[in-house]
Write an enzyme that holds these catalytic residues in place. Sequence first.
Site, PDB file in Angstrom:
ATOM      1  N   LEU A 147      28.828 -19.097 -15.589  1.00 25.14           N
ATOM      2  CA  LEU A 147      28.531 -17.748 -15.856  1.00 25.14           C
ATOM      3  C   LEU A 147      30.125 -16.965 -16.012  1.00 25.14           C
ATOM      4  CD1 LEU A 147      25.614 -16.712 -13.346  1.00 25.14           C
ATOM      5  CD2 LEU A 147      25.472 -17.385 -15.885  1.00 25.14           C
ATOM      6  N   GLY A 189      36.595 -16.459 -12.480  1.00 20.79           N
ATOM      7  CA  GLY A 189      37.545 -15.317 -12.207  1.00 20.79           C
ATOM      8  C   GLY A 189      38.661 -15.813 -11.298  1.00 20.79           C
ATOM      9  N   GLY A 190      39.502 -14.816 -10.840  1.00 22.92           N
ATOM     10  CA  GLY A 190      40.532 -15.180 -10.074  1.00 22.92           C
ATOM     11  C   GLY A 190      40.172 -16.017  -8.838  1.00 22.92           C
ATOM     12  N   PHE A 191      39.002 -15.738  -8.123  1.00 25.28           N
ATOM     13  CA  PHE A 191      38.656 -16.322  -6.929  1.00 25.28           C
ATOM     14  C   PHE A 191      37.844 -17.587  -7.029  1.00 25.28           C
ATOM     15  CE2 PHE A 191      39.901 -11.779  -6.113  1.00 25.28           C
ATOM     16  CZ  PHE A 191      40.718 -12.173  -5.040  1.00 25.28           C
ATOM     17  N   GLY A 192      37.548 -17.833  -8.064  1.00 26.16           N
ATOM     18  CA  GLY A 192      36.583 -19.214  -8.454  1.00 26.16           C
ATOM     19  C   GLY A 192      35.539 -18.983  -9.637  1.00 26.16           C
ATOM     20  N   VAL A 207      31.758 -18.838 -10.961  1.00 33.05           N
ATOM     21  CA  VAL A 207      30.252 -18.521 -10.651  1.00 33.05           C
ATOM     22  C   VAL A 207      29.416 -19.228 -11.647  1.00 33.05           C
ATOM     23  CG1 VAL A 207      28.535 -16.608 -10.500  1.00 33.05           C
ATOM     24  CG2 VAL A 207      31.182 -16.297 -10.138  1.00 33.05           C
ATOM     25  N   LYS A 258      28.807 -18.813  -6.077  1.00 35.58           N
ATOM     26  CA  LYS A 258      30.336 -18.573  -6.522  1.00 35.58           C
ATOM     27  C   LYS A 258      30.982 -19.666  -5.682  1.00 35.58           C
ATOM     28  CE  LYS A 258      34.093 -15.464  -6.267  1.00 35.58           C
ATOM     29  NZ  LYS A 258      34.300 -13.924  -6.451  1.00 35.58           N
ATOM     30  N   ASP A 303      37.402  -4.444  -3.841  1.00 33.05           N
ATOM     31  CA  ASP A 303      37.416  -4.852  -5.171  1.00 33.05           C
ATOM     32  C   ASP A 303      36.681  -4.412  -6.211  1.00 33.05           C
ATOM     33  OD1 ASP A 303      39.116  -6.140  -6.990  1.00 33.05           O
ATOM     34  OD2 ASP A 303      38.292  -8.188  -6.901  1.00 33.05           O
TER      35      ASP A 303
END
Length: 541
Positions: A363, A366-369, A371, A386, A482
């Site tokens: 989907l 992003g910066g953190f992983g 999805v 995620k 965030d």
Amino acid sequence: MLLEPYHLVAPLLLILMAAGRCLAATGGGGTSDGRQFAYNGFTAANLTLEGAVVKSNGLLMLTNGTIQTKGQAFHPSPLMFRAEANGTGAVRSFSTTFVFAIYGQYADLSSHGMAFFVSASRELLSTASPGQFLGLTDTDGGNPSDHIFAVELDTLFNAEFRDINSNHVGVDVDSLVSLGSADAGYYANDDIGSFQKLSLISRKAMQVWVDYDKRTTEITVTIAPLGVPRPYLTLLQTTIDLSGVMQSTAYVGFSSATGVLTTRHFVLAWSFALDSPAPALNISALPALPPLVSPKSKVLEIVLALASATLVSAIAIGFYVFVRRRLKYSEVHEDWEVPFGPNRFSYKDLFHATEGFSNNNLLDRGGFGSVYKGMLRKPAMEVAVKRMSHDSRQGVREFIAEVVSIGRLRHRNITQLLGYCRRKGELLLVYDYMKNGSLKKYLHSRNSPTLCWSQRYSIIKGVASSLLYLHEEWEQVVIHRDIKANNVLLDSKMNGRLGDFGLARIYDHENTAETTHVAGTMGYLAPELSRKGRPTPFSDV
Ligand SMILES: *[C@@H]1O[C@H](CO)[C@@H](O)[C@H](O)[C@H]1NC(C)=O
Ligand SMILES: *[C@@H]1O[C@H](CO)[C@@H](O)[C@H](O)[C@H]1NC(C)=O
Ligand SMILES: *[C@@H]1O[C@H](CO)[C@@H](O)[C@H](O)[C@H]1NC(C)=O
Ligand SMILES: *[C@@H]1O[C@H](CO)[C@@H](O)[C@H](O)[C@H]1NC(C)=O
């Protein structure tokens, strides 16, 4: 079955060879004049061994099962086979008896045989070939200068030697082509002298009698199972004038050989005499044979080998699959997580729900992983998973505790955090799936429909409402840290829902937030955050 019994001819050739060179025939087995000897077991016997061994119990093992070898044992000094020392006298009568056993490799596959020989020269024996030649010669046709006379017990069928079958007794001179031969067996000492067949490779001990009469030049051979008295009827009798064969002296002994099969040949007892009958053997004093495990069946062995090979591969494959599965679905569980069990998803379920985290289900990255969209089976529901890398040593315990707390948040403008899963270096968070994706897509992508003002207003109201809940209304203060369009998700009715609590921190209402590092997305940070370095509810707003 499919295996036709090979016609392996194992002849027991008793080759008597007279070599008229030296005169010094000496006896053994306690005789004084060198005319006779008797060994009931070979512990104290003075034998010359070539490849053969005498085992500790006195059993003479000619071959030990090694393929393509020969084993020989013979009386150490040559015996005088002619009456005159210069070799011109008549050939003397002689007599011998011995007990042997052949341990074939397979019950249904004939093996190599053995022989009792009398040979003019030791050199000839040492150069002879193994296999079907029994270690006695190395030419098919034979050589008259060999001066070998033999009676054979043969367990191989060799067409080149004109063998009658793969289980026979034969008498040969200078060649393995028998001058006379007969099926292995004996005529019982009953009224009709019925013929009893014997299998030479049966691993059973059998006794053989061989006699040469100098007056009639007749050779007789008799064989019987050990313990059965000597049959009156001989198995084989042939007239051969040995005066053309024997020289003045000759070595007497046994020879056996193996080819491609691991046959073992044993001699348990042996007696020999010139000019008189061989001394009787003492049956009760013989050494024991190796344990009589019933001979293996070749067919059974192949089936067993196949079965065990299959079993081993199955186990290996099973083990491989098991280890792979263990690695593929392995998770990290620690004791402190036990209370969070209800919030935990198994990696296997998530793996299957997301079709192995396939790119089709991706989907957002992003910066953190990344999805992924997923479809859980139990309970059947759509989720967003995620997946982020995570250094498990850094405050993971607190983080998981907060994740679980956040999971208890209930608000219609918050994306529900359903639970988590931990693997080595990896953390997975499971959320409700939001059908319409993130707000960012509508604001920044040309392909998405434009939001009308009432929708925008409703979304902003929704996010504001969720922030109020997080900061003021819930039992603790949750600072999201965030807030940005990317983290605002739209449900099927285009309601704005705050999502991605990956950085969220929870504080008590009384305490002010204390943190040593700044988290969030550059460009969305509250200006005072960079100065004060501590997030507050205001920094979310
Ligand atoms: C064995 O026989 C050989 C030949 O007759 C003789 O030289 C040797 O001494 C004998 N050995 C023993 C241990 O009797
Ligand atoms: C069997 O006999 C052969 C030939 O004499 C020898 O080379 C081999 O070492 C023996 N093997 C065993 C296990 O005794
Ligand atoms: C061999 O010995 C016998 C008796 O000792 C003698 O009569 C004969 O002539 C000898 N033969 C030869 C060829 O020396
Ligand atoms: C045969 O051997 C047994 C056992 O060693 C012994 O007791 C017996 O005296 C022997 N018999 C003869 C006739 O030597």
